[in-house]
Design a protein around this motif. Structure first.
Motif, short mmCIF file in Angstrom:
data_model
loop_
_atom_site.label_atom_id
_atom_site.label_comp_id
_atom_site.label_asym_id
_atom_site.label_seq_id
_atom_site.Cartn_x
_atom_site.Cartn_y
_atom_site.Cartn_z
N GLU A 48 -5.15 17.16 10.12
CA GLU A 48 -6.06 17.87 11.02
C GLU A 48 -5.77 17.56 12.49
O GLU A 48 -5.85 18.44 13.36
CB GLU A 48 -7.51 17.47 10.68
CG GLU A 48 -8.56 17.97 11.63
CD GLU A 48 -9.91 17.29 11.41
OE1 GLU A 48 -10.69 17.21 12.37
OE2 GLU A 48 -10.19 16.85 10.28
N LEU A 49 -5.41 16.30 12.76
CA LEU A 49 -5.29 15.84 14.14
C LEU A 49 -3.85 15.83 14.66
O LEU A 49 -3.63 15.53 15.84
CB LEU A 49 -5.86 14.42 14.26
CG LEU A 49 -7.31 14.23 13.81
CD1 LEU A 49 -7.72 12.77 13.96
CD2 LEU A 49 -8.24 15.14 14.61
N GLY A 50 -2.90 16.12 13.78
CA GLY A 50 -1.50 15.98 14.18
C GLY A 50 -1.11 14.53 14.36
O GLY A 50 -0.26 14.19 15.20
N GLY A 51 -1.73 13.65 13.58
CA GLY A 51 -1.48 12.22 13.68
C GLY A 51 -0.67 11.68 12.53
O GLY A 51 0.08 12.41 11.87
N ILE A 52 -0.83 10.40 12.26
CA ILE A 52 -0.07 9.69 11.23
C ILE A 52 -1.07 8.98 10.32
O ILE A 52 -2.01 8.35 10.79
CB ILE A 52 0.88 8.65 11.86
CG1 ILE A 52 1.83 9.32 12.85
CG2 ILE A 52 1.66 7.90 10.78
CD1 ILE A 52 2.60 8.33 13.70
N ALA A 53 -0.86 9.08 9.02
CA ALA A 53 -1.69 8.38 8.04
C ALA A 53 -0.92 7.18 7.51
O ALA A 53 0.22 7.30 7.07
CB ALA A 53 -2.08 9.31 6.90
N VAL A 54 -1.56 6.01 7.53
CA VAL A 54 -0.95 4.79 6.99
C VAL A 54 -1.97 4.10 6.10
O VAL A 54 -3.04 3.70 6.56
CB VAL A 54 -0.51 3.82 8.12
CG1 VAL A 54 0.13 2.57 7.51
CG2 VAL A 54 0.46 4.50 9.07
N ARG A 55 -1.62 3.98 4.81
CA ARG A 55 -2.50 3.23 3.92
C ARG A 55 -2.49 1.77 4.36
O ARG A 55 -1.41 1.15 4.45
CB ARG A 55 -2.03 3.33 2.47
CG ARG A 55 -3.00 2.68 1.48
CD ARG A 55 -2.34 2.36 0.16
NE ARG A 55 -1.85 3.54 -0.54
CZ ARG A 55 -2.58 4.25 -1.39
NH1 ARG A 55 -3.84 3.90 -1.62
NH2 ARG A 55 -2.06 5.31 -1.98
N CYS A 56 -3.65 1.21 4.62
CA CYS A 56 -3.70 -0.17 5.08
C CYS A 56 -5.01 -0.84 4.69
O CYS A 56 -6.09 -0.46 5.14
CB CYS A 56 -3.52 -0.25 6.61
SG CYS A 56 -3.46 -1.96 7.20
N ASP A 57 -4.89 -1.83 3.84
CA ASP A 57 -5.96 -2.78 3.59
C ASP A 57 -5.74 -3.91 4.59
O ASP A 57 -4.72 -4.61 4.54
CB ASP A 57 -5.86 -3.29 2.15
CG ASP A 57 -6.94 -4.32 1.80
OD1 ASP A 57 -7.50 -4.94 2.73
OD2 ASP A 57 -7.20 -4.51 0.60
N VAL A 58 -6.66 -4.09 5.51
CA VAL A 58 -6.44 -5.04 6.61
C VAL A 58 -6.38 -6.48 6.13
O VAL A 58 -6.01 -7.38 6.91
CB VAL A 58 -7.51 -4.88 7.71
CG1 VAL A 58 -7.42 -3.51 8.36
CG2 VAL A 58 -8.91 -5.16 7.18
N THR A 59 -6.73 -6.73 4.87
CA THR A 59 -6.62 -8.09 4.32
C THR A 59 -5.27 -8.34 3.65
O THR A 59 -5.03 -9.44 3.15
CB THR A 59 -7.74 -8.37 3.30
OG1 THR A 59 -7.54 -7.55 2.13
CG2 THR A 59 -9.11 -8.07 3.89
N ASP A 60 -4.39 -7.35 3.64
CA ASP A 60 -3.07 -7.45 3.01
C ASP A 60 -2.01 -7.60 4.10
O ASP A 60 -1.73 -6.65 4.83
CB ASP A 60 -2.81 -6.20 2.17
CG ASP A 60 -1.51 -6.27 1.40
OD1 ASP A 60 -0.50 -6.80 1.93
OD2 ASP A 60 -1.47 -5.77 0.25
N PRO A 61 -1.38 -8.78 4.22
CA PRO A 61 -0.41 -8.99 5.31
C PRO A 61 0.74 -7.99 5.31
O PRO A 61 1.18 -7.55 6.38
CB PRO A 61 0.10 -10.42 5.05
CG PRO A 61 -1.02 -11.09 4.30
CD PRO A 61 -1.62 -10.01 3.45
N ALA A 62 1.23 -7.62 4.12
CA ALA A 62 2.35 -6.68 4.07
C ALA A 62 1.94 -5.31 4.59
O ALA A 62 2.71 -4.64 5.30
CB ALA A 62 2.87 -6.57 2.63
N GLN A 63 0.74 -4.86 4.25
CA GLN A 63 0.27 -3.55 4.72
C GLN A 63 -0.02 -3.58 6.21
O GLN A 63 0.21 -2.59 6.91
CB GLN A 63 -0.95 -3.12 3.91
CG GLN A 63 -0.62 -2.82 2.46
CD GLN A 63 -1.79 -2.23 1.70
OE1 GLN A 63 -2.65 -1.55 2.27
NE2 GLN A 63 -1.82 -2.47 0.40
#
Length: 247
Positions: A48-63
């Protein structure tokens, strides 16, 4: 023509304040990285926004590391919005696992994402905005776990600002009061719609996610020499954390 302001990263962007903030920042000229655990939602929002989607659980260092890599070197703004409340039990009946999850997302997650993006934000004379809560102002019955987590997040904000006083980066906090979103109270009460609805029962015009997004957008777009340390935002019906008018 809308001014181009660089890349903004919004955590917890799949719903509520996060999604509303992503929309506001896109309208203000940012390219928005929408980060959250629910990939289907943030993909739709990013499209919708012309942006970027990144799956991220902020408690997961790799993500978190992947989020920083995907955001890239043009990042000028970070909105630490991921978090939330779980439960409303008294201390004597506390679900300490829920307390740990709240601390992990609201505090450690915000710290991890900030740490990962901070070198780029400093290089770009950028800004970090933390979405805390008036729960950080003091305790209330049943709120010890959430109040404690948000107070710790506020301490992170205050300390970071002191540590970076001589660097070209701004550290701000937006502290909402009662905001009626589709999921905040529903999540807090484990999907119990009746308990979630009771939080807002009789309260005329609680805040909306768009109200808070409007505040975040204003803070984000002040001139580079202006820092809004903390903005506290409540509905008119909420004079204080414990003082709420109900019709």
């Amino acid at each position: 023509m809308t001014e181009t302001r660089g890349v903004a990263v919004v955590t917890g962007a799949s719903s509520g304040i996060g999604a509303a903030t992503a929309r506001r920042l896109a309208a203000d000229g940012y390219r928005v990285v929408c980060a959250a655990r629910r990939l289907d939602r943030i993909e739709a929002l990013a499209d919708e926004l012309g942006g970027i989607a990144v799956r991220c659980d902020v408690t997961d260092p790799a993500q978190v590391a992947e989020l920083a890599e995907r955001a890239g070197g043009e990042t000028t703004l970070l909105i630490n919005n991921a978090g939330g409340a779980l439960g409303l039990e008294p201390v004597a009946e506390a679900d300490l696992d829920a307390w740990q999850r709240m601390y992990a997302t609201n505090v450690l997650g915000a710290a991890a994402v900030t740490k990962a993006l901070l070198p780029t934000l400093i290089d770009n004379a950028g800004q970090v905005i933390f979405v805390t809560s008036v729960a950080a102002d003091g305790g209330y019955e049943g709120g010890a776990g959430y109040c404690g987590a948000k107070a710790a997040e506020r301490s992170l904000v205050q300390t970071l600002r002191l540590e970076l006083y001589d660097r070209p980066v701004r550290i701000a906090e937006v502290s909402p009061g009662m905001v009626h979103t589709d999921e905040f109270s529903l999540t807090r009460f484990g999907g119990d719609q009746q308990r979630a609805d009771a939080v807002y029962a009789g309260v005329p015009d609680p805040l909306t996610a768009e109200d808070i997004a409007d505040c975040i957008g204003w803070v984000a777009t002040r001139p580079a020499h202006v820092n809004i340390d903390r903005m506290t935002v409540r509905p008119r019906a909420q004079a204080a954390q414990h003082k709420i008018f109900r019709a």
